[in-house]
Design a protein around this motif. Structure first.
Motif, PDB file in Angstrom:
ATOM      1  N   GLN A  29      37.186  42.930  -8.431  1.00  0.00           N
ATOM      2  CA  GLN A  29      36.460  43.075  -9.682  1.00  0.00           C
ATOM      3  C   GLN A  29      35.850  41.731 -10.082  1.00  0.00           C
ATOM      4  O   GLN A  29      36.474  40.687  -9.946  1.00  0.00           O
ATOM      5  CB  GLN A  29      37.394  43.559 -10.791  1.00  0.00           C
ATOM      6  CG  GLN A  29      37.949  44.962 -10.580  1.00  0.00           C
ATOM      7  CD  GLN A  29      36.879  46.030 -10.694  1.00  0.00           C
ATOM      8  OE1 GLN A  29      36.075  46.028 -11.611  1.00  0.00           O
ATOM      9  NE2 GLN A  29      36.882  46.967  -9.745  1.00  0.00           N
ATOM     10  N   GLU A  30      34.616  41.792 -10.517  1.00  0.00           N
ATOM     11  CA  GLU A  30      33.946  40.610 -11.046  1.00  0.00           C
ATOM     12  C   GLU A  30      33.925  40.738 -12.565  1.00  0.00           C
ATOM     13  O   GLU A  30      33.430  41.735 -13.107  1.00  0.00           O
ATOM     14  CB  GLU A  30      32.517  40.520 -10.499  1.00  0.00           C
ATOM     15  CG  GLU A  30      31.746  39.311 -10.997  1.00  0.00           C
ATOM     16  CD  GLU A  30      30.335  39.259 -10.442  1.00  0.00           C
ATOM     17  OE1 GLU A  30      29.545  38.412 -10.923  1.00  0.00           O
ATOM     18  OE2 GLU A  30      30.016  40.058  -9.534  1.00  0.00           O
ATOM     19  N   ARG A  31      34.464  39.754 -13.243  1.00  0.00           N
ATOM     20  CA  ARG A  31      34.511  39.786 -14.705  1.00  0.00           C
ATOM     21  C   ARG A  31      33.517  38.766 -15.254  1.00  0.00           C
ATOM     22  O   ARG A  31      33.550  37.599 -14.873  1.00  0.00           O
ATOM     23  CB  ARG A  31      35.929  39.513 -15.210  1.00  0.00           C
ATOM     24  CG  ARG A  31      36.935  40.547 -14.706  1.00  0.00           C
ATOM     25  CD  ARG A  31      38.298  40.415 -15.351  1.00  0.00           C
ATOM     26  NE  ARG A  31      39.222  41.418 -14.852  1.00  0.00           N
ATOM     27  CZ  ARG A  31      39.301  42.663 -15.302  1.00  0.00           C
ATOM     28  NH1 ARG A  31      38.492  43.044 -16.278  1.00  0.00           N
ATOM     29  NH2 ARG A  31      40.158  43.519 -14.791  1.00  0.00           N
ATOM     30  N   SER A  44      33.297  44.142 -16.759  1.00  0.00           N
ATOM     31  CA  SER A  44      33.959  44.235 -15.461  1.00  0.00           C
ATOM     32  C   SER A  44      33.141  45.126 -14.541  1.00  0.00           C
ATOM     33  O   SER A  44      32.848  46.282 -14.869  1.00  0.00           O
ATOM     34  CB  SER A  44      35.369  44.805 -15.622  1.00  0.00           C
ATOM     35  OG  SER A  44      35.982  44.993 -14.367  1.00  0.00           O
ATOM     36  N   ILE A  45      32.750  44.575 -13.373  1.00  0.00           N
ATOM     37  CA  ILE A  45      31.975  45.335 -12.389  1.00  0.00           C
ATOM     38  C   ILE A  45      32.618  45.187 -11.013  1.00  0.00           C
ATOM     39  O   ILE A  45      33.361  44.235 -10.761  1.00  0.00           O
ATOM     40  CB  ILE A  45      30.504  44.864 -12.339  1.00  0.00           C
ATOM     41  CG1 ILE A  45      30.417  43.363 -12.044  1.00  0.00           C
ATOM     42  CG2 ILE A  45      29.783  45.218 -13.630  1.00  0.00           C
ATOM     43  CD1 ILE A  45      29.011  42.864 -11.796  1.00  0.00           C
ATOM     44  N   GLU A 217      31.351  54.190 -15.457  1.00  0.00           N
ATOM     45  CA  GLU A 217      31.945  52.918 -15.880  1.00  0.00           C
ATOM     46  C   GLU A 217      31.923  51.943 -14.709  1.00  0.00           C
ATOM     47  O   GLU A 217      32.085  52.338 -13.563  1.00  0.00           O
ATOM     48  CB  GLU A 217      33.390  53.116 -16.343  1.00  0.00           C
ATOM     49  CG  GLU A 217      33.559  54.011 -17.552  1.00  0.00           C
ATOM     50  CD  GLU A 217      35.003  54.149 -17.965  1.00  0.00           C
ATOM     51  OE1 GLU A 217      35.795  53.219 -17.689  1.00  0.00           O
ATOM     52  OE2 GLU A 217      35.367  55.194 -18.547  1.00  0.00           O
ATOM     53  N   HIS A 218      31.736  50.675 -15.031  1.00  0.00           N
ATOM     54  CA  HIS A 218      31.751  49.583 -14.053  1.00  0.00           C
ATOM     55  C   HIS A 218      30.635  49.784 -13.020  1.00  0.00           C
ATOM     56  O   HIS A 218      30.864  50.202 -11.881  1.00  0.00           O
ATOM     57  CB  HIS A 218      33.117  49.477 -13.372  1.00  0.00           C
ATOM     58  CG  HIS A 218      34.271  49.501 -14.334  1.00  0.00           C
ATOM     59  ND1 HIS A 218      34.397  48.567 -15.329  1.00  0.00           N
ATOM     60  CD2 HIS A 218      35.320  50.358 -14.465  1.00  0.00           C
ATOM     61  CE1 HIS A 218      35.498  48.838 -16.036  1.00  0.00           C
ATOM     62  NE2 HIS A 218      36.064  49.924 -15.527  1.00  0.00           N
ATOM     63  N   ASP A 241      30.101  49.052 -19.346  1.00  0.00           N
ATOM     64  CA  ASP A 241      30.378  47.973 -18.396  1.00  0.00           C
ATOM     65  C   ASP A 241      29.349  48.014 -17.263  1.00  0.00           C
ATOM     66  O   ASP A 241      29.618  48.515 -16.159  1.00  0.00           O
ATOM     67  CB  ASP A 241      31.793  48.054 -17.834  1.00  0.00           C
ATOM     68  CG  ASP A 241      32.806  47.342 -18.719  1.00  0.00           C
ATOM     69  OD1 ASP A 241      32.393  46.630 -19.642  1.00  0.00           O
ATOM     70  OD2 ASP A 241      34.022  47.499 -18.474  1.00  0.00           O
ATOM     71  N   ILE A 242      28.161  47.492 -17.547  1.00  0.00           N
ATOM     72  CA  ILE A 242      27.026  47.589 -16.627  1.00  0.00           C
ATOM     73  C   ILE A 242      26.343  46.239 -16.502  1.00  0.00           C
ATOM     74  O   ILE A 242      26.084  45.567 -17.504  1.00  0.00           O
ATOM     75  CB  ILE A 242      25.997  48.622 -17.139  1.00  0.00           C
ATOM     76  CG1 ILE A 242      26.654  49.998 -17.336  1.00  0.00           C
ATOM     77  CG2 ILE A 242      24.806  48.727 -16.199  1.00  0.00           C
ATOM     78  CD1 ILE A 242      25.831  50.952 -18.173  1.00  0.00           C
TER      79      ILE A 242
END
Length: 456
Positions: A29-31, A44-45, A217-218, A241-242
């Motif tokens: 996950q990249e925050r 968060s993606i 989401e994400h 979360d985009i």
């Protein structure tokens, strides 16, 4: 039911839960922390750098064979979904039908790859749960569609392109089309269940979006080029979360907005290029009863370091905004000299919309010639709906806390033109160091506005 059968069901459910968790845990996950003038949640993606790859050629894709390519992409998505992975579209031109993404899948276009989407409407059936200009319905599938997916991406250096021969014929709005959207409007007003609002027939001609993330989401969209679109280009619908970054969009058909966040939250759009036949970015939140029913505002949206080469507005807010729009920050964007935008920011609503707009911030924007002005706010924008259907329920839109700072344009009719509603004036509008080198009319043209501040 026997105890043994109950135990088996619980065991299966537990196994399925562990499988889903394993998929999600296999993806990094990249925050992302985003600075804004309001409390902006961390986004968060998914990060697919270490995820396995599934080349569509290995699933039977052959250039020029639409059926085999479409089936190969679908099979690769299913395989990637099971463990979390990247569906690879290699260099070449790959003609395809609709693509339906699933959770934990990255659709990746290699350099030199083009996904060419068929122009045949039947290739986007069966109908899916979608929307048309803020009203939910079943319609032709978007060319790329994801419904209730998590950890999903479209990435790469390749190109998404739509064949437009049929869609161009649908651009006009003949009487049969107008009667269809009138029927959809009344269905929504009468609270007809969405499952019964099927808009696919011989006369409605409701064009599909190019990309739609619906209740997802994400989400990550990164790097790709998009060329042409039947309708809105990137529709972020009821999702959160985009991140959209480094994409290049060229679409000059009817209603060809670049990105439409609608009832979506926690969004970052950065380093993108827009060359549009409509708005570069249009923020929405449902039309009339849809927004009131779903009650989900578009919220926490940051747009930065983007370039606009053509379009109607840099950012439009509305006119579909019945669910509310708040916390929008646009900064460090450029409008190129050849662009002929109407406004940099245009907030539009009408007596039927309700909803609200609050907390809008624009800063450090450079533009050249504008057809209208820097800031426009109009509370009586109804387009075709004015004569198509009567006002059933009057709901005004409170608009407040609009802030523009450090903005420069070369030529326009005005700096700000605000047409508020006499019964509910626009309030708290601040312009600071907003400069227009050549103004053709009165620079400030306001009515029904309270607490307007203009500091040169």
């Amino acid at each position: 039911m026997s105890y043994i059968r109950i135990f088996v069901i619980i065991l299966c459910m537990s196994s399925l839960s562990r499988s889903v968790q394993a998929q999600e845990q296999s993806l990094k996950q990249e925050r992302i922390k985003v600075d804004a003038p309001f409390q902006m949640p961390e986004i968060s993606i998914p990060n697919f750098d270490q995820a396995p790859r599934f080349n569509i050629i290995d699933f039977g894709a052959v250039e020029g064979n639409k059926e085999r390519i479409s089936e190969a992409i679908a099979q690769a998505i299913t395989a990637a979904n099971k463990q979390g992975g990247t569906v690879l579209v290699p260099a070449g031109t790959w003609i395809t039908k609709r693509i339906h993404l699933k959770s934990n899948v990255n659709l990746h276009l290699a350099k030199g790859a083009t996904l060419l989407f068929s122009g045949l409407p039947e290739d986007y059936l069966p109908a899916v749960w979608s929307s048309w200009e803020g009203l939910e319905c079943y319609n032709y599938s978007p060319l790329i569609y994801a419904f209730e997916a998590k950890n999903v991406a479209i990435s790469g250096e390749g190109e998404l392109r739509a064949e437009m021969d049929t869609w161009k014929k649908w651009f006009p709005r003949p009487q049969a089309h107008m009667e269809s959207i009138k029927r959809l409007y009344n269905w929504a007003q009468d609270e007809l269940p969405v499952a019964q609002r099927n808009m696919v027939n011989d006369t409605s001609n409701l064009r599909p979006q190019f990309i739609q993330f619906n209740r997802c989401e994400h989400v990550l969209i990164e790097g790709i080029k998009i060329r042409n679109s039947p309708f809105w280009t990137v529709h972020l619908y009821l999702s959160k979360d985009i991140v959209v970054r480094h994409i290049d969009v060229y679409a000059h058909g009817h209603n060809n907005d670049g990105i439409d966040p609608e009832m979506s939250q926690n969004i970052l759009v950065e380093n993108c290029i827009f060359d549009q036949g409509d708005d570069a970015i249009a923020i929405k939140s449902g039309r009339n009863p849809e927004g009131w029913r779903l009650k989900i505002p578009s919220k926490n949206i940051v747009i930065r370091q983007c370039e606009v080469r053509a379009g109607h507005q840099l950012v439009a807010i509305g006119s579909e905004l019945s669910g509310g729009i708040e916390n929008v920050y646009v900064t460090d964007c450029q409008v190129t000299p050849e662009a002929k935008l109407m406004h940099l920011v245009f907030i539009k609503t009408n007596e039927r919309m309700g909803g609200y707009v609050k907390g809008v911030y624009f800063s450090n924007i450079q533009a050249h010639n504008l057809q209208d002005g820097i800031l426009g706010i109009d509370t009586d924008v109804l387009y075709q709906w004015r004569t198509l259907v009567p006002t059933r329920l009057k709901k005004l839109t409170p608009i407040q806390n609009i802030n523009l700072a450090d903005i420069q344009a070369s030529k326009a009719k005005f700096i700000a033109k605000i047409s508020g509603n006499a019964d509910l004036p626009v309030t708290d509008v601040s312009l600071k160091n907003v400069r227009l080198s050549n103004v053709e009319e009165e620079p400030i043209q306001n009515k029904h506005v309270k607490n307007f501040r203009y500091l040169e």
